[in-house]
Design a protein around this motif. Sequence first.
Motif, PDB file in Angstrom:
ATOM      1  N   GLY A  97      -7.467  21.503  -3.509  1.00 37.86           N
ATOM      2  CA  GLY A  97      -6.734  21.519  -4.780  1.00 37.86           C
ATOM      3  C   GLY A  97      -7.431  20.622  -5.783  1.00 37.86           C
ATOM      4  O   GLY A  97      -8.531  20.904  -6.226  1.00 37.86           O
ATOM      5  N   MET A  98      -6.817  19.528  -6.109  1.00 34.18           N
ATOM      6  CA  MET A  98      -7.370  18.574  -7.063  1.00 34.18           C
ATOM      7  C   MET A  98      -8.352  17.647  -6.345  1.00 34.18           C
ATOM      8  O   MET A  98      -7.980  16.930  -5.431  1.00 34.18           O
ATOM      9  CB  MET A  98      -6.236  17.746  -7.699  1.00 34.18           C
ATOM     10  N   SER A  99      -9.601  17.653  -6.769  1.00 39.22           N
ATOM     11  CA  SER A  99     -10.598  16.771  -6.149  1.00 39.22           C
ATOM     12  C   SER A  99     -10.366  15.324  -6.576  1.00 39.22           C
ATOM     13  O   SER A  99      -9.627  15.048  -7.531  1.00 39.22           O
ATOM     14  CB  SER A  99     -12.006  17.199  -6.560  1.00 39.22           C
ATOM     15  N   GLY A 100     -11.010  14.426  -5.892  1.00 42.36           N
ATOM     16  CA  GLY A 100     -10.927  13.017  -6.263  1.00 42.36           C
ATOM     17  C   GLY A 100     -11.457  12.755  -7.665  1.00 42.36           C
ATOM     18  O   GLY A 100     -10.938  11.912  -8.390  1.00 42.36           O
ATOM     19  N   PHE A 101     -12.492  13.498  -8.066  1.00 38.50           N
ATOM     20  CA  PHE A 101     -13.020  13.330  -9.419  1.00 38.50           C
ATOM     21  C   PHE A 101     -12.025  13.824 -10.465  1.00 38.50           C
ATOM     22  O   PHE A 101     -11.891  13.233 -11.538  1.00 38.50           O
ATOM     23  CB  PHE A 101     -14.374  14.028  -9.566  1.00 38.50           C
ATOM     24  N   ASP A 102     -11.316  14.915 -10.168  1.00 37.49           N
ATOM     25  CA  ASP A 102     -10.263  15.388 -11.078  1.00 37.49           C
ATOM     26  C   ASP A 102      -9.151  14.345 -11.182  1.00 37.49           C
ATOM     27  O   ASP A 102      -8.653  14.060 -12.273  1.00 37.49           O
ATOM     28  CB  ASP A 102      -9.682  16.715 -10.601  1.00 37.49           C
ATOM     29  N   LEU A 103      -8.773  13.771 -10.040  1.00 34.16           N
ATOM     30  CA  LEU A 103      -7.750  12.721 -10.040  1.00 34.16           C
ATOM     31  C   LEU A 103      -8.219  11.524 -10.843  1.00 34.16           C
ATOM     32  O   LEU A 103      -7.456  10.968 -11.642  1.00 34.16           O
ATOM     33  CB  LEU A 103      -7.413  12.307  -8.603  1.00 34.16           C
ATOM     34  N   LEU A 104      -9.454  11.123 -10.659  1.00 27.23           N
ATOM     35  CA  LEU A 104     -10.019  10.000 -11.412  1.00 27.23           C
ATOM     36  C   LEU A 104      -9.879  10.233 -12.905  1.00 27.23           C
ATOM     37  O   LEU A 104      -9.396   9.364 -13.643  1.00 27.23           O
ATOM     38  CB  LEU A 104     -11.488   9.811 -11.021  1.00 27.23           C
ATOM     39  N   MET A 132       0.854  -1.185   0.000  1.00 30.53           N
ATOM     40  CA  MET A 132       0.000   0.000   0.000  1.00 30.53           C
ATOM     41  C   MET A 132       0.885   1.229   0.000  1.00 30.53           C
ATOM     42  O   MET A 132       1.849   1.294   0.752  1.00 30.53           O
ATOM     43  CB  MET A 132      -0.899   0.043   1.242  1.00 30.53           C
ATOM     44  N   ASP A 133       0.543   2.167  -0.866  1.00 27.03           N
ATOM     45  CA  ASP A 133       1.173   3.477  -0.854  1.00 27.03           C
ATOM     46  C   ASP A 133       0.094   4.500  -0.542  1.00 27.03           C
ATOM     47  O   ASP A 133      -1.097   4.251  -0.801  1.00 27.03           O
ATOM     48  CB  ASP A 133       1.811   3.806  -2.208  1.00 27.03           C
ATOM     49  N   PHE A 134       0.505   5.639  -0.025  1.00 27.04           N
ATOM     50  CA  PHE A 134      -0.435   6.661   0.412  1.00 27.04           C
ATOM     51  C   PHE A 134      -0.023   8.013  -0.137  1.00 27.04           C
ATOM     52  O   PHE A 134       1.157   8.338  -0.167  1.00 27.04           O
ATOM     53  CB  PHE A 134      -0.495   6.711   1.938  1.00 27.04           C
ATOM     54  N   ALA A 135      -1.033   8.762  -0.562  1.00 28.12           N
ATOM     55  CA  ALA A 135      -0.822  10.128  -1.031  1.00 28.12           C
ATOM     56  C   ALA A 135      -1.850  11.010  -0.346  1.00 28.12           C
ATOM     57  O   ALA A 135      -2.965  10.572  -0.059  1.00 28.12           O
ATOM     58  CB  ALA A 135      -0.978  10.201  -2.546  1.00 28.12           C
ATOM     59  N   THR A 136      -1.465  12.247  -0.079  1.00 27.63           N
ATOM     60  CA  THR A 136      -2.378  13.170   0.583  1.00 27.63           C
ATOM     61  C   THR A 136      -2.982  14.185  -0.388  1.00 27.63           C
ATOM     62  O   THR A 136      -3.729  15.063   0.026  1.00 27.63           O
ATOM     63  CB  THR A 136      -1.669  13.924   1.728  1.00 27.63           C
ATOM     64  N   SER A 137      -2.669  14.035  -1.686  1.00 25.82           N
ATOM     65  CA  SER A 137      -3.227  14.947  -2.696  1.00 25.82           C
ATOM     66  C   SER A 137      -3.239  14.257  -4.054  1.00 25.82           C
ATOM     67  O   SER A 137      -2.526  13.276  -4.278  1.00 25.82           O
ATOM     68  CB  SER A 137      -2.379  16.219  -2.788  1.00 25.82           C
ATOM     69  N   GLY A 138      -4.034  14.808  -4.953  1.00 31.36           N
ATOM     70  CA  GLY A 138      -4.085  14.285  -6.311  1.00 31.36           C
ATOM     71  C   GLY A 138      -2.750  14.354  -7.037  1.00 31.36           C
ATOM     72  O   GLY A 138      -2.313  13.366  -7.620  1.00 31.36           O
ATOM     73  N   PRO A 139      -2.074  15.521  -7.007  1.00 34.72           N
ATOM     74  CA  PRO A 139      -0.773  15.594  -7.680  1.00 34.72           C
ATOM     75  C   PRO A 139       0.241  14.591  -7.121  1.00 34.72           C
ATOM     76  O   PRO A 139       0.997  13.982  -7.876  1.00 34.72           O
ATOM     77  CB  PRO A 139      -0.326  17.039  -7.436  1.00 34.72           C
ATOM     78  N   GLN A 140       0.265  14.416  -5.807  1.00 35.45           N
ATOM     79  CA  GLN A 140       1.171  13.439  -5.211  1.00 35.45           C
ATOM     80  C   GLN A 140       0.818  12.033  -5.695  1.00 35.45           C
ATOM     81  O   GLN A 140       1.703  11.228  -6.000  1.00 35.45           O
ATOM     82  CB  GLN A 140       1.116  13.513  -3.683  1.00 35.45           C
ATOM     83  N   ALA A 141      -0.467  11.724  -5.798  1.00 32.51           N
ATOM     84  CA  ALA A 141      -0.900  10.415  -6.284  1.00 32.51           C
ATOM     85  C   ALA A 141      -0.458  10.178  -7.724  1.00 32.51           C
ATOM     86  O   ALA A 141       0.035   9.094  -8.057  1.00 32.51           O
ATOM     87  CB  ALA A 141      -2.414  10.286  -6.171  1.00 32.51           C
ATOM     88  N   LEU A 142      -0.605  11.191  -8.566  1.00 29.76           N
ATOM     89  CA  LEU A 142      -0.176  11.046  -9.960  1.00 29.76           C
ATOM     90  C   LEU A 142       1.325  10.783 -10.035  1.00 29.76           C
ATOM     91  O   LEU A 142       1.793   9.999 -10.866  1.00 29.76           O
ATOM     92  CB  LEU A 142      -0.563  12.283 -10.770  1.00 29.76           C
ATOM     93  N   GLY A 143       2.093  11.425  -9.153  1.00 30.67           N
ATOM     94  CA  GLY A 143       3.533  11.168  -9.093  1.00 30.67           C
ATOM     95  C   GLY A 143       3.837   9.740  -8.682  1.00 30.67           C
ATOM     96  O   GLY A 143       4.732   9.093  -9.241  1.00 30.67           O
TER      97      GLY A 143
END
Length: 132
Positions: free
Chosen positions: A65-72, A33-44
């Motif tokens: 910042g970036m919502s979950g739907f934006d990340l999706l 499991m990896d964890f991110a606290t934001s959409g940009p961090q998740a994309l990285g």
Amino acid sequence: MNVLVLVVDDEPDIEALFRQQFRRDLRAARFAMDFATSGPQALGLIAASAGREIILLLSDVNMPGMSGFDLLTRARALYPGLPVVMITAYDDEATRLRATTSGAAGLIAKPIDFALLRAEIERRLAERGAPP
């Protein structure tokens, strides 16, 4: 098995909660499991996941910042087969409809039903032939 579940949530206690709930699986290396606290961090993290297959992306809907739907939308554009399950404190018909029409594989309401989430992870592992 070299597979990964990526959890994205801006709440600071989420990582400890998830690690506690899945401690046996993590210790047995059934998945990571990896964890991110934001959409940009998740994309990285997605971009840097070379060699590990992301079997599930779990994302909170409401984040600064970036919502979950934006990340999706962005994650699915980069990796069309990536299964994404949205997590929300607002389990209403509008949110469910938006998740479905945006391409999410599902929606889980908070507080998180970890039995339901475990079943989702097990299903993803079984699709890859992982032992139970």
